[in-house]
Design an enzyme around this catalytic site. Structure first.
Site, short mmCIF file in Angstrom:
data_model
loop_
_atom_site.label_atom_id
_atom_site.label_comp_id
_atom_site.label_asym_id
_atom_site.label_seq_id
_atom_site.Cartn_x
_atom_site.Cartn_y
_atom_site.Cartn_z
N PHE A 114 0.84 -1.20 0.00
CA PHE A 114 0.00 0.00 0.00
C PHE A 114 0.88 1.26 0.00
CE2 PHE A 114 -2.44 3.28 2.37
CZ PHE A 114 -3.34 3.55 1.36
N GLN A 115 0.58 2.15 -0.91
CA GLN A 115 1.33 3.41 -1.07
C GLN A 115 2.82 3.20 -1.32
OE1 GLN A 115 0.01 6.17 2.04
NE2 GLN A 115 -1.57 6.82 0.61
#
Ligand SMILES: Cc1ncc(C[n+]2csc(CCOP(=O)(O)OP(=O)(O)O)c2C)c(N)n1
Ligand SMILES: [Mg+2]
Lengths: 586, 184
Positions: A114-115
């Site tokens: 994530f990210q």
């Protein structure tokens, strides 16, 4: 010596030890430990922006107006990608910047976490250098090295990507060494003495010399600007400058020729074309300056002073390169000139100045005034007159207004003019003004803006309100992406494809909605009073200055033309000046 | 003066370049840090420089240094730019244009797989011997030859193997070093 602490604490300690007082940033998951460290101290003040691009331009404005390194803090993924425009802008304009980005924890790198994004991969070609910190042991060295690399030699942006586990890890922190040096990176500061002597020899013999100065003089520090003035006075040579170099030489001097290049003055460009000796100090022969390279100053001997060896002979063939810091080389030139001569060369330069006066008489910045509508050039002249005695800093967006600001706003001091030159980034000016105001609390900071550009980073007006930064955003509202419209008029038969600023917001209401002040003016007779109201207001202002809609920015060297083929303000039939070959160029 | 700039007729920034293109071998001494290869290769692609061959490997372990050998084709002006741009990279220690500095030794290694029977097989062996190529693998109907030498020699060998049942080739790319006692 060593002190034990977490990686996140090291980041903040290193900023403190590097003398950083402000950092522009935006939090997120991958930088939370660093934000926690920020929370627990008060030496480094964090300015919360509204978009990471804003943070980078603020850091640029901060850096360019102070000479210090501008600092940015962003989270991983979108935080880092949002910073890319500002990093590229800083690279092209040689602005010292350190950008710290969070990254997913090292075991997650490469897993599309994530990210997660490949920040060092993405920023490799838009930074001077970048680092992915894999271990907390490397962190103190990298942090200090980043500041050294960003600020020394030809300055530029440096990214430090710090994975979250490294921020949590405990390690030994070391203060910066007293004498920084690097095993492979060693910028050359002192110019070659022989070459400088040779340059002075050429200068003593020149009949039609010109100083062509650039942003390198500004980067070299205020001392370089003082030395440039002194050398110009000693020699009696005319001085012109690039967009990035404005302010290094006072516009009020009789030796000042105005800016050169695509929208430079007639006298500056003609003198560049006809000179017999060109002394380039800290400029890089950008294509906006040279015009057609095969017709660029065909009969001159060219001296080029630059700290970056790769600038030499990149675009233009140089007769005498001098690699070194502008200030050092200027000092040496002055010293050697003094030992060689004490008589003025006024008499020998008379014919050259006589010629220059003839070119000046063309008055290439003239424009038709109006009682009915505000001419953009007039607006800048009135603004300049109103702030003449103030401690003023100007930033700009990108477009016609930027060129008019460069042409009609006189700068007598360095570090007072902040503009996106190399990358030409619309949306630079408003956040840059915020950054300048953070560094200069009591100064008058004005963003000369276009109504299209300013909407790209408008949200940073909210940052200005939050930190009580009384920036003035002076919008030359022509309801067009004026520079695009001008090129469409010149090159594309006046077909204004997508260049009209449709559905503009009410800038006055917008300012009020943000908690600032809005002013609108459309009558030239009311302009002075409105400008005064703007200056007197103690807080951020959006000034909607309604100007002529289809004004063109002249003079102009069209693409594909040489310096002596300028379009002057009243050249008729501008639609047919650029030939087909010129049309393929930007 | 702008001696090598062409007379008018072309447009700005697009001056036609007719100067002769040369093949040069550059030796680049770098810190062996992560991403260094991407940095070098990225510079070449971002600036439109050409890479004919690129080899990299750690050569001075204690100091963590690697030697990168790049073969590029460009005119003299661009060659200078390539060198300067490489030198500008922070982890780059030195760049030497081995072609410009005079005689250098250039070697490449290739593994060449040839399959065939009868006369072709005998002829392949005979040629390999003449080229001082070693047999490093053999089966009843194939050989893998190892050959080192100048790229021209390797090319010649490959050309000769073509009609004799050439299957595939791998090449290391160029390793180059200056003659004489001095380091780069
Ligand atoms: C981010 C970005 N996108 C596009 C451009 C291309 N561009 C250059 S000037 C310009 C128009 C600017 O319009 P405005 O801000 O109103 O200024 P004006 O020229 O009207 O003064 C555009 C679109 C750019 N420079 N930057
Ligand atoms: Mg506009």
């Amino acid at each position: 010596m060593a002190e034990e602490m977490s990686g996140a604490e090291m980041v903040i300690r290193a900023l403190q030890d590097q003398g950083v007082e402000h950092i522009f940033g935006y939090p997120g998951g991958a930088v939370l430990p660093i934000y926690d460290a920020i929370f627990q101290q008060d030496k480094v003040q964090h300015i919360l922006v509204r978009h990471e691009q804003g943070a980078t331009h603020m850091a640029e404005g901060y850096a360019r107006s102070t000479g210090k390194v501008g600092c940015v803090l962003v989270t991983s993924g979108p935080g880092a990608t949002n910073a890319v425009t500002g990093l590229t802008d800083a690279l092209l304009d040689s602005i010292p910047m350190v950008c710290i980005s969070g990254q997913v924890a090292t075991p997650l790198i490469g897993s599309d976490a994530f990210q997660e994004c490949d920040t060092v991969g993405i920023t490799r070609n838009c930074t001077k250098h970048n680092y992915l910190v894999k271990s907390v042991e490397d962190l103190p060295r990298i942090l200090h090295e980043a500041f050294y690399i960003a600020s020394s030699g030809r300055p530029g942006p440096v990214v430090i990507d710090v994975p979250k586990d490294v921020q949590f890890a405990i390690g030994d922190y070391y203060k910066p060494a007293a004498h920084t040096s690097h095993k492979s990176y060693r910028p050359q500061i002192e110019g070659d003495h022989k070459a400088i002597e040779e340059a002075v020899e050429l200068m003593m013999r020149a009949k039609r010399p010109i100083f062509y100065t650039g942003g390198g003089v500004i980067n070299s520090g205020p001392e370089a600007s003082r030395n440039l003035r002194e050398l110009a006075e000693l020699t009696g040579f005319p001085v012109t400058s690039t967009l990035m170099g404005l302010g290094a030489f006072p516009a009020s001097s009789s030796q000042w020729m105005g800016m050169l290049g695509m929208h430079g003055t007639y006298e500056a460009n003609m003198a560049m074309h006809d000179c017999d000796l060109m002394i380039n100090i800290g400029a890089r022969f950008d294509d906006r300056i040279t015009g057609r390279v095969d017709a660029f100053s065909p009969n001159s001997t060219k001296i080029h002073v630059d700290i970056d060896p790769s600038s030499i002979n990149k675009n233009i063939v140089i007769d005498l390169p001098i690699i070194g810091d502008c200030n050092h080389v200027l000092e040496e030139m002055i010293r050697i000139w003094r030992t060689r001569t004490n008589t003025s060369r006024e008499e020998e330069l008379k014919p050259w100045w006589h010629q220059i006066e003839k070119w000046r008489a063309v008055d290439s910045l003239r424009y038709k005034g109006s009682d009915e509508v505000i001419k953009p050039q007039f607006a800048i002249e009135r603004l300049a007159a109103a702030v003449k005695d103030k401690d003023v800093y100007i930033t700009t967006e990108v477009g016609q207004h930027q060129m008019w600001a460069a042409q009609y706003f006189p700068f007598d001091l360095p570090n007072r003019w902040m503009t996106s030159g190399g990358l030409g980034t619309m949306g630079y000016g408003l956040p840059a003004a915020v950054g300048v105001q953070v560094a200069h609390k009591d100064a008058l900071v004005i963003d000369i803006a276009g109504e299209a550009s300013v909407q790209m980073t408008m949200q940073e007006f909210s940052t200005a309100v939050q930190y009580r930064l009384p920036i003035k955003v002076f919008i030359l509202n022509n309801e067009y992406m004026g520079m695009v419209r001008q090129w469409q008029e010149l090159l594309h038969g006046g077909r204004y494809s997508q260049s009209y600023s449709e559905s503009l917001p009410d800038f006055v209401k917008m300012a009020e909605a943000y908690g600032g002040k809005g002013i609108r003016c459309e009558d030239p007779k009311e302009l002075d009073a409105a400008i005064k109201e703007m200056i007197d207001y103690d807080g951020p202002v959006l000034f909607d200055c309604r100007v002529t809609k289809e004004e063109n920015c002249f003079p102009m060297i069209p693409s594909g033309k040489a310096h002596n083929e300028m379009i002057l303000p009243d050249t008729a039939d501008v639609g047919n000046i650029i030939d087909d070959k010129g049309k393929v160029l930007v | 003066m702008n001696a090598n700039i062409l007379p008018t007729g072309s447009v700005y920034s697009l001056v036609a370049d007719t100067s002769a293109v040369e093949r040069h071998t550059l030796s680049v001494l770098v810190d062996n840090e992560p991403g260094i290869l991407a940095r070098i290769a990225g510079l070449f692609s971002a600036r439109g420089f050409n890479i004919d061959s690129l080899t990299v490997s750690e050569t001075e372990h204690e100091q963590g240094l690697s030697r990168i050998t790049v073969v590029t084709k460009a005119n003299l002006k661009v060659l200078v730019q390539i060198k300067r741009q490489l030198e500008r990279l922070v982890p780059v220690h030195r760049v030497v244009d081995l072609t410009a500095t005079g005689k250098s030794l250039e070697r490449e290694l290739a593994l060449v797989k040839v399959a065939g029977e009868g006369d072709d097989r005998i002829e392949a062996l005979r040629l390999a011997d003449a080229f001082r190529a070693q047999v490093v693998d053999a089966s009843t109907n194939s050989f893998v030859f190892e050959i080192t030498g100048k790229p021209t020699k390797i090319e010649q060998f490959i050309a000769l193997m073509m009609p004799l049942g050439l299957v595939e080739v791998v090449r290391t790319g160029l390793a180059a070093i200056a003659r004489g006692p001095e380091p780069m």
